[in-house]
Scaffold this active site. Structure first.
Site, PDB file in Angstrom:
ATOM      1  N   PHE B 248      -4.409  46.844  87.298  1.00  0.00           N
ATOM      2  CA  PHE B 248      -4.205  47.971  88.051  1.00  0.00           C
ATOM      3  C   PHE B 248      -5.872  47.754  88.849  1.00  0.00           C
ATOM      4  O   PHE B 248      -5.813  48.390  89.036  1.00  0.00           O
ATOM      5  CB  PHE B 248      -4.324  48.594  87.780  1.00  0.00           C
ATOM      6  CG  PHE B 248      -2.552  49.533  86.712  1.00  0.00           C
ATOM      7  CD1 PHE B 248      -1.542  49.126  86.945  1.00  0.00           C
ATOM      8  CD2 PHE B 248      -2.785  49.954  85.584  1.00  0.00           C
ATOM      9  CE1 PHE B 248      -0.358  48.697  86.093  1.00  0.00           C
ATOM     10  CE2 PHE B 248      -1.735  50.189  84.767  1.00  0.00           C
ATOM     11  CZ  PHE B 248      -0.489  49.615  85.344  1.00  0.00           C
ATOM     12  N   THR B 476       3.212  42.533  85.265  1.00  0.00           N
ATOM     13  CA  THR B 476       3.599  42.443  87.116  1.00  0.00           C
ATOM     14  C   THR B 476       4.726  41.345  87.057  1.00  0.00           C
ATOM     15  O   THR B 476       6.164  41.547  87.757  1.00  0.00           O
ATOM     16  CB  THR B 476       2.885  41.403  87.961  1.00  0.00           C
ATOM     17  OG1 THR B 476       2.601  40.329  87.466  1.00  0.00           O
ATOM     18  CG2 THR B 476       2.074  42.741  88.268  1.00  0.00           C
ATOM     19  N   ALA B 518       1.953  35.915  92.639  1.00  0.00           N
ATOM     20  CA  ALA B 518       3.329  35.707  92.450  1.00  0.00           C
ATOM     21  C   ALA B 518       3.884  34.488  93.783  1.00  0.00           C
ATOM     22  O   ALA B 518       3.852  33.821  93.379  1.00  0.00           O
ATOM     23  CB  ALA B 518       4.358  36.950  92.848  1.00  0.00           C
ATOM     24  N   ARG B 621      10.583  36.697 100.980  1.00  0.00           N
ATOM     25  CA  ARG B 621      11.508  36.413  99.770  1.00  0.00           C
ATOM     26  C   ARG B 621      11.237  37.112  98.146  1.00  0.00           C
ATOM     27  O   ARG B 621      10.045  37.499  97.823  1.00  0.00           O
ATOM     28  CB  ARG B 621      11.004  35.385  99.083  1.00  0.00           C
ATOM     29  CG  ARG B 621      12.616  35.157  98.416  1.00  0.00           C
ATOM     30  CD  ARG B 621      12.713  33.435  97.790  1.00  0.00           C
ATOM     31  NE  ARG B 621      12.017  32.108  98.796  1.00  0.00           N
ATOM     32  CZ  ARG B 621      13.310  32.084  99.447  1.00  0.00           C
ATOM     33  NH1 ARG B 621      14.548  31.886  98.839  1.00  0.00           N
ATOM     34  NH2 ARG B 621      12.877  31.227 100.259  1.00  0.00           N
ATOM     35  N   ASN B 624      12.365  37.796  92.098  1.00  0.00           N
ATOM     36  CA  ASN B 624      13.006  38.520  91.228  1.00  0.00           C
ATOM     37  C   ASN B 624      13.330  40.431  91.161  1.00  0.00           C
ATOM     38  O   ASN B 624      12.381  40.927  91.122  1.00  0.00           O
ATOM     39  CB  ASN B 624      12.434  38.021  90.099  1.00  0.00           C
ATOM     40  CG  ASN B 624      13.250  38.684  88.214  1.00  0.00           C
ATOM     41  OD1 ASN B 624      13.895  40.141  88.040  1.00  0.00           O
ATOM     42  ND2 ASN B 624      13.116  38.578  87.232  1.00  0.00           N
ATOM     43  N   LYS B 626      14.727  42.602  89.625  1.00  0.00           N
ATOM     44  CA  LYS B 626      15.266  43.364  89.133  1.00  0.00           C
ATOM     45  C   LYS B 626      13.010  43.372  88.094  1.00  0.00           C
ATOM     46  O   LYS B 626      12.724  45.159  88.916  1.00  0.00           O
ATOM     47  CB  LYS B 626      14.858  42.975  87.631  1.00  0.00           C
ATOM     48  CG  LYS B 626      14.722  43.482  85.911  1.00  0.00           C
ATOM     49  CD  LYS B 626      16.125  43.699  85.095  1.00  0.00           C
ATOM     50  CE  LYS B 626      15.804  42.895  84.592  1.00  0.00           C
ATOM     51  NZ  LYS B 626      17.198  42.715  83.078  1.00  0.00           N
ATOM     52  N   LYS B 694       5.788  38.089 100.170  1.00  0.00           N
ATOM     53  CA  LYS B 694       4.656  38.410 100.212  1.00  0.00           C
ATOM     54  C   LYS B 694       4.671  39.440  98.556  1.00  0.00           C
ATOM     55  O   LYS B 694       5.379  39.484  98.056  1.00  0.00           O
ATOM     56  CB  LYS B 694       4.890  38.953 101.541  1.00  0.00           C
ATOM     57  CG  LYS B 694       4.588  38.934 102.816  1.00  0.00           C
ATOM     58  CD  LYS B 694       4.622  39.332 104.373  1.00  0.00           C
ATOM     59  CE  LYS B 694       5.707  39.838 104.954  1.00  0.00           C
ATOM     60  NZ  LYS B 694       6.085  40.497 106.176  1.00  0.00           N
ATOM     61  N   GLY B 695       2.882  39.970  99.344  1.00  0.00           N
ATOM     62  CA  GLY B 695       2.752  41.111  98.125  1.00  0.00           C
ATOM     63  C   GLY B 695       3.880  41.852  97.982  1.00  0.00           C
ATOM     64  O   GLY B 695       4.158  42.546  99.316  1.00  0.00           O
ATOM     65  N   GLU B 698       1.989  45.831  95.108  1.00  0.00           N
ATOM     66  CA  GLU B 698       0.857  47.419  95.625  1.00  0.00           C
ATOM     67  C   GLU B 698       2.144  48.052  96.885  1.00  0.00           C
ATOM     68  O   GLU B 698       1.515  49.117  97.401  1.00  0.00           O
ATOM     69  CB  GLU B 698      -0.382  47.039  96.148  1.00  0.00           C
ATOM     70  CG  GLU B 698      -1.604  46.187  94.921  1.00  0.00           C
ATOM     71  CD  GLU B 698      -2.556  45.734  95.106  1.00  0.00           C
ATOM     72  OE1 GLU B 698      -3.298  45.853  94.868  1.00  0.00           O
ATOM     73  OE2 GLU B 698      -2.226  44.769  96.215  1.00  0.00           O
TER      74      GLU B 698
END
Lengths: 323, 742, 179
Positions: B248, B476, B518, B621, B624, B626, B694-695, B698
């Site tokens: 974090f 993550t 990611a 996109r 994953n 989950k 994209k992120g 957070e």
């Protein structure tokens, strides 16, 4: 944690003579030993003593062995049926894991959660008499508003003891010389005064063997705990109540409070003021006036005074409704 | 090296075709079986069975001082003590993520209970006790432990996560001329990341080679920090962080443990294990700075925002450049021709402030999204309608287009799913027994960034793939999504793709932070996989675009060839690299979402409980579903903590962080958290990365606490400007009538 | 001068059905005995003060914080750690459910959550009430609110709480099926 000698007590009689600090659940003692807030030279492990029973007494009450875990006590069918306020208080405390380990005797002897007591570099008259009080003028959100002194404003953190105080519990002990005594919980704890390091009336080596509950009190049992998160937090204010109604009026009100003082707080003048009264908010307010007449905030904890009033009123309203 | 620079929008890719059908799927975590069985080794848990020594930190319990002398004789005399490490090199707090520098103490105490020495002993128990026997003599120095009274000394730092000032037009003039003026000041307390794994390191020397297992997020930077801290060349240091028990942000820079363990190991000639205590973590790593935020909004009478200012004061230690960038989203989220976003750093002698999950948004949107709620009410406009009225069409600061911005869709979808229409139209009007009930909403946005990152894919002769990169998985889901990307791109079943992470001997990566992991690391795997496909196509003498890969076979025309045949019993290794490019400059990129909260406030006590929480988000996109959803749950729950519970308290008399443990620093527990809802809309952002993602990590924390605050207002009619919303702030204004009977 | 206290003590601990002989410092917690001396690192140290639950073990079937107890006090007890709950290839239904419901992220609190959940279901089976129980006199039934209250001694900063609750519900049903 300082090195210590370790010995296991084989029977109650020898435990007190082993001249060490008793350890049972250890959940508070080891916590503080790791920080060297507690520094016993010797630990006497009493977990193998036969003090795990809950038995009925001749006068219709219960004798709870000092080593009965908080979890077992809360789950005992007799406690749940006849002393619901106690079961509720226990279940409001700590976590499942801690309740499985913590014992009845140990819970009574918990030390305060004051952050300055827990930080060895800070002044604390309880940890180091004469060093001062870090909490006065410091961060004292969780601290006491009743019975404080200029030496200490710490609270007692137990939920269990608050319910036991409302139930007129009696602490049974054995002294080093083998003699036993019974101490009413109302006489067990001390206010901080000038000696906040002395928290109760136990003598050196005196072992709590049991807590005795008188025969059950009829009426509505409530334990309400107010805290900053929904679970696993110490009480800011808690109210233990056993209230009996008769003919639409309050016949008996047993009230004890946590989070307000150096010990579970009980004020019989509050209870007397309620007896014979109708369950009206104005009457509850009068009781709160008496309870909080001497209350003194320290800044961060000023809110505890109105919070205690409001919680008491809501508990009384709830315990007397439909009567 | 196969490199892709993100200079233009990505077209259709194999991920869009989804031939293997694994990308986006909510598959179980790659490393999950190890984690649920306790077999995943975290930093402290290496070198089992080797003869090691144990370290314990000696804290310096004074706010600001010069160390006159340290007497270690008593500690060293204790049987079992091997060494007491002292000296200038000891780090007083964690390193910042911006560069390789480390904060060495150099004979001074910079904040209360910083490390001053390390005891190394045969056992943990001996080291712990001996730490109390080290005697330090201090010369106290004047210290400042709060911003109050010193805000005018705030400095504009040029070493922060964004420019100190972002301006456009003339805000003051525009605000003075505005038909409607809104001016409020909000405060947020200091927060702590409080990852469950305390910072820990194991250090081992082989000659002049140092190996460190530590809990770190950015390995390629962190290895340089360790080298700097120990005083050796970075080429001599290998850092491994295969599993990280949460970061974090608090593990973006190394903790003091990494250097201390290495110094200790060098001194005693055997490996040293050092886990910071929870008390050390609270007092000797880093924290999020408290903020004082002034929000000024000018608007027309009919509710159109014309100018916007967001000015933040926040502390950091002397010489530190980092600041909590509370205005980071304000720069592009809200309209207005005249704009002012500033940050000033007030120097305090308290633990370093640094990046914590969603630096900026997590605190700034507690203020701005509460402000929008209050302003909407002043106009008598529903908060959703107010946001629609004020949705900018392009980046209002830079005039560049948004790469994609579907904020209003998220709001509408959320309103529909949540039942926003049932919101009490007037505050403090819905009561259920002892509880006052209210609804609130807020927008979410999180600026997106792509970082340079590289990865290797090794195709073994039997057609298995192994992804290798120094990238980290801090919970993550990195292991899993890299496996999925490689499997989808290469046409392999998941069980034929392995992933190796967290080792500086592997290709350099972006590391984990800022929600960029990611997309950055994933894109490097994408690039490497593309190169493998090209090589396959070359060997098969076909155009790569005509090649279909599935279940370990290449399908070209009517041919179906197993990979093992293409590989001809040889291993094929390629490296891929992604770099940010023009799309970062000529589009404004961010993830967006909307939060909806239902809260209940106890009328007797002011205790606030969140009953429902819904977040609808778009982040390109989803790799994953989950693990992405789990990330959002995390953000929502942090929002509960930030809004209602968390507050790191500093005693202004001494500088002591008073609540330095998990009993008194309240993070949410199970009982604080109701069943949560997260909806991630199908989305692609072709400007953001080759993955069109994209992120996400957070996004969900941004704004969620404001949604809760707005719901508290709707429930009670009480607006709280000072977080957290604890009962003492509500009590004085709650109805006099307590209890269930109304 | 202080008395020279006997620092070490030999003790026998029975962990996951296996007897271990140890000669360790008297001050060693049950948690550190496992992590530092027996190679059983599955149980985690998150706070060392009973404030997080990452170290949860079962002692004689009941869950406790292993950081807040001395190893020497547990001679003769049956101790179960996460390693004794199940292993890859032979996972316990609770571990399977955590995996499938994504009841973890970083994984550090996870062994404690899982061991705690197994212990918690035992408490429910024994009819123990909780703070969330409407009537403490009645027996206990599992519900979302009951799980949340009973699991509140296990912190998860990644905040996998909703998935953990789902996992426990799934595992509970599966375990009843298997019983």
């Amino acid at each position: 944690m300082r090195p210590f000698d370790y010995a296991r007590a084989g029977n109650v009689a020898e435990a007190g003579q082993m001249a060490g600090r008793f350890i049972a659940g250890g959940t508070n003692l080891l916590d503080l030993m790791k920080l060297e807030v507690e520094t016993p030279d010797k630990l006497v492990d009493i977990t193998r003593l036969p003090l795990r029973g809950i038995e009925e007494t001749d006068d219709g009450g219960l004798r709870i062995g000092a080593l009965v875990s908080n979890a077992d006590l809360a789950a005992d069918p007799r406690i749940r049926r006849d002393y619901e306020v106690l079961s509720r208080a226990l279940l409001a405390g700590a976590s499942g894991q801690l309740r499985n380990k913590a014992t009845t005797g140990g819970n009574l002897l918990q030390r305060t959660r004051c952050s300055y007591f827990y930080e060895p570099s800070q002044p604390c008259n309880k940890r180091e008499p004469g060093s001062g009080c870090g909490a006065i003028g410091g961060f004292n959100r969780i601290h006491a508003v009743l019975g404080t002194s200029d030496k200490c404003i710490a609270t007692h953190p137990s939920d269990m003891a608050v319910a036991m105080r409302a139930l007129d519990a009696v602490v049974e002990t054995q002294k080093v010389d083998g003699s036993t005594r019974a101490i009413a919980l109302g006489e067990f704890y001390r206010l901080p005064g000038d000696t906040p390091e002395i928290e109760n009336v136990l003598e050196q080596g005196e072992l709590i063997t049991a807590v005795r509950l008188p025969k059950p009190f009829a009426g509505q049992h409530r334990y309400r705990k107010v805290r900053d998160r929904a679970s696993y937090a110490f009480a800011l204010v808690s109210v233990a109540a056993v209230v009996r109604m008769d003919g639409g009026k309050i016949a008996e009100a047993r009230l004890a409070f946590g989070g307000l003082a150096h010990m579970p707080w009980r004020d019989e003048t509050v209870e007397k003021a309620l007896i014979g009264q109708e369950p009206a908010m104005a009457n509850f307010d009068k009781a709160a006036d008496i309870l909080l007449a001497e209350a003194k905030g320290q800044g961060e904890n000023d809110f505890k005074i109105p919070l205690a009033r409001r919680t008491l009123k809501a508990v009384l309203a709830d315990a007397t409704k439909g009567a | 090296m196969n490199k892709h620079v993100m200079n233009e929008a990505i077209g259709e890719t194999r991920l869009d075709r989804g031939t293997q059908g694994v990308i986006g799927q909510g598959v179980d975590r790659y490393e999950g079986k190890l984690k649920v069985s306790g077999k995943a080794p975290y930093a402290y848990e290496h070198l089992i069975g080797e003869k090691v020594a144990y370290g314990f930190v000696v804290p310096g319990p004074i706010g600001r001082a010069r160390v006159k002398s340290i007497d270690t004789a008593k500690a060293r005399a204790m049987p079992g003590v091997l060494a007491v490490v002292t000296g200038d090199a000891i780090m007083h707090s964690s390193a910042q993520p911006m560069g390789p520098d480390v904060p060495a103490m150099k004979g001074e105490i910079f904040h209360y209970n910083q490390p001053v020495a390390l005891v190394v002993a045969e056992t943990f128990e001996t080291a712990r006790h001996a730490s109390h026997l080290v005697e330090v003599d201090y010369e106290p120095l004047e210290g400042h432990y709060e911003m109050e009274g010193r805000r005018e000394t705030g400095r504009a730092s040029d070493g922060g996560p964004m420019a100190a000032d972002t301006k456009r037009g003339d805000f003051e003039k525009a605000f003075a001329a505005s038909e409607v003026q809104f001016d409020r000041t909000y405060t947020t307390p200091s927060y702590h990341a409080a990852a469950m794994e305390p910072h820990a390191s194991v250090a081992k020397w082989d000659g002049d080679q140092l190996t460190v297992w530590s809990s770190c997020q950015l390995l390629d930077l962190n290895v340089k920090q360790i080298a700097n801290g120990v005083g050796v060349d970075a080429s001599k240091v290998r850092l491994l962080s295969p599993y990280i028990g949460g970061g974090f942000g608090s593990k973006l820079g190394i903790g003091p443990d990494a250097v201390l363990a290495a110094l200790g190991a060098r001194e005693v000639g055997r490996p040293v294990k050092l886990a910071l205590t929870r008390q050390n973590v609270f007092q000797a790593t880093s924290r999020r700075g408290e903020t004082i935020q002034r929000v000024r909004i000018g608007a027309t009478k009919d509710g159109r925002i014309t100018c916007f200012a967001h000015e933040t004061d926040t502390p950091n230690a002397e010489g530190e450049g980092f600041f909590e960038p509370s205005g980071i989203s304000t720069v592009f989220l809200y309209p207005g021709d005249d704009r002012l976003v500033t940050h000033r750093v007030v120097t305090t002698d308290v633990l370093t402030t640094s990046a914590v999950r969603a630096p900026g948004e997590a605190t700034g949107m507690l203020a701005t999204e509460s402000a929008l709620d209050e302003l909407a009410e002043q106009f008598g406009i529903d908060p959703i309608a107010f946001r629609k009225l004020n949705e900018p069409e392009k980046d209002p600061q830079e005039d560049v287009p948004f790469s994609s911005r579907r904020l209003l869709e998220c709001i509408d979808e959320g309103a529909r799913r949540f039942g926003w229409a049932d919101r009490p139209s007037k505050p403090a009007t819905r009561r259920e027994g002892e509880w006052l009930v209210g609804y609130g909403m807020a927008s979410a946005s999180r600026a997106n960034s792509l970082m340079a990152s590289s990865a290797e894919i090794e195709m073994s002769a039997d057609g298995r793939a192994t992804v290798k990169t120094s990238m980290t998985d801090i919970g993550t889901g990195t292991y899993t999504i890299l496996q999925q990307i490689a499997a989808e791109m290469l046409g392999l079943p998941l069980d034929r793709v392995d992933v190796l992470l967290g080792d500086t001997s592997l290709p350099a990566s972006s590391g984990s932070g800022g929600s960029w992991g990611a997309n950055s690391a994933g894109s490097s795997v994408f690039v490497a996989a593309e190169a493998i496909v090209e090589e396959f196509a070359r060997r098969l003498d076909v155009d790569a675009s005509t090649l279909t890969l599935k279940d370990g076979h290449a399908i070209a025309g009517n041919r179906q060839i197993p990979f093992s045949e293409i590989l001809k019993r040889e291993t094929l290794t390629v490296t891929g690299k992604i770099e940010p490019g023009d799309t970062s400059d000529n589009t404004n990129q961010a993830s967006y979402g909307a939060h909806f909260a239902e809260v209940a406030v106890n009328v007797t006590t002011g205790e606030t409980r969140v009953r429902r929480l819904l977040t609808v988000g778009t982040a390109g996109r989803i790799l994953n579903m989950k693990t992405a959803t789990s990330q959002c749950y995390g953000g929502q729950i942090w929002g509960i903590g930030y809004a209602l519970e968390e507050e790191l308290v500093v005693d202004p008399r001494s500088g002591l962080i008073v609540n330095h443990d998990l009993a008194e620093y309240h993070v949410p527990v199970h009982a604080d958290v109701p069943k949560l809802d997260v909806v991630l809309l199908e989305d692609r952002d072709p400007y953001a990365s080759p993955l069109a993602g994209k992120g996400i990590g957070e996004l969900a924390i941004a704004g969620v606490g404001a949604a809760i605050n707005n719901a508290v207002y709707n429930a009670t009619g009480i607006r709280v400007y000072d977080y957290p919303i604890t009962m003492d702030k509500l009590l004085p204004r709650l109805p006099e009538e307590v209890g269930a009977a109304a | 001068m202080k008395r020279n206290r006997r620092a070490k003590r030999s003790m026998k601990l029975k962990i996951n059905g296996v007897e271990h002989e140890l000669d360790i410092d008297m001050r060693t917690s049950l948690l550190d005995a496992c992590r530092d001396h027996l190679g059983l690192t599955g149980s985690k140290k998150g706070c060392d003060h009973g404030q997080c639950g990452a170290c949860t073990m079962l002692v004689n079937g009941r869950r406790i914080n292993s950081c807040l107890t001395l190893a020497v006090m547990h001679e003769g007890d049956e101790i179960t750690t996460i390693e004794g709950i199940g292993e890859p290839g032979n996972l316990h239904p609770m571990q399977e459910a955590f995996l499938h419901h994504d009841g973890f992220q970083c994984g550090y609190c996870t062994p404690g959550q899982i061991v705690s959940a197994v212990g918690m279901l035992g408490e429910v089976a024994d009819g123990w009430p909780s703070h969330a129980s409407a009537d403490v006199k009645a027996g206990a039934a599992l519900s979302g609110d009951e799980i949340r209250e009973r699991m509140s001694g296990n912190l998860c900063r990644c905040s996998a709480y909703p998935n953990i609750v789902d996992a426990i519900e799934t595992a509970s049903a599966k375990m009843k099926e298997n019983a």
